[in-house]
Design a protein around this motif. Structure first.
Motif: not given
Length: 195
Positions: A137-140, A77-78, A161-165
């Motif tokens: 995937x959709x979130x990213x 994601x990053x 932080x966003x991906x972890x949350x």
């Protein structure tokens, strides 16, 4: 002396440079030829039409910019979001275009391995792991669109932080964690995926 032959790879690199420097609206056979310092003839010889060139360019960008060798789930994601930030014009060309019927939204060369990793680490069925991964995937993708279009700027720390949350939210849902302790148990079980 005979002139050096212009390869498909040369043309695709030049096309990506045109988009990177001037945006998708500047992409044309003429602009690519100008970038290469040649006539349009070699481009038509190699690709036949601008449409065929653009389809090959989609594949070239995916292969060149979106092949990641990552050690954690979050790192994928990053890297995807770093591409949206660093190469916003290429991101827009690739993801904000009209799709052919049946074309996938996101290509993920590691999809099967990722689903297997999630299923094994989180003791999920492959179907559940697939659903969870698609939601991530959709979130990213949504974040990438906001970043690439200038709607939202995010630092590396904010992305992390966003991906972890979001992972935590998905984990709570898919593991049906009824308490914070249960969620933390599954977060700890998957620390190698999200740290």
């Amino acid at each position: 002396m005979p002139r050096a032959r212009i390869s498909k790879q040369d043309i695709l690199k030049a096309a990506a440079r045109v988009i990177h420097q001037r945006g998708e609206h500047a992409l044309s056979v003429r602009s690519i030829a100008a970038e290469l310092g040649c006539s349009t003839q070699p481009l038509y010889s190699q690709f036949g039409s601008q449409e065929q060139l653009q389809q090959a360019l989609v594949e070239y960008i995916r292969d060149t910019y979106l092949q990641f060798h990552c050690t954690s789930y979050k790192e994928f994601g990053q890297n995807f979001l770093a591409f949206a930030q660093r190469e916003s014009e290429l991101f827009r060309f690739l993801y904000l275009r009209r799709r052919a019927p049946g074309e996938r939204l996101l290509d993920d060369a590691n999809f099967d391995k990722t689903v297997e990793l999630l299923a094994r680490n989180l003791e999920m069925s492959p179907r559940q792991a697939t659903e969870m991964h698609l939601q991530m995937q959709y979130h990213c993708y949504g974040l990438g669109v906001m970043i690439a279009t200038g709607y939202r700027a995010m630092s590396d720390e904010e992305i992390s932080d966003d991906l972890r949350e979001f992972y935590s939210i998905m984990l709570r849902h898919y593991k049906q964690a009824a308490s914070e302790e249960e969620l933390q148990y599954w977060m700890a079980r998957s620390r190698n995926l999200i740290l």
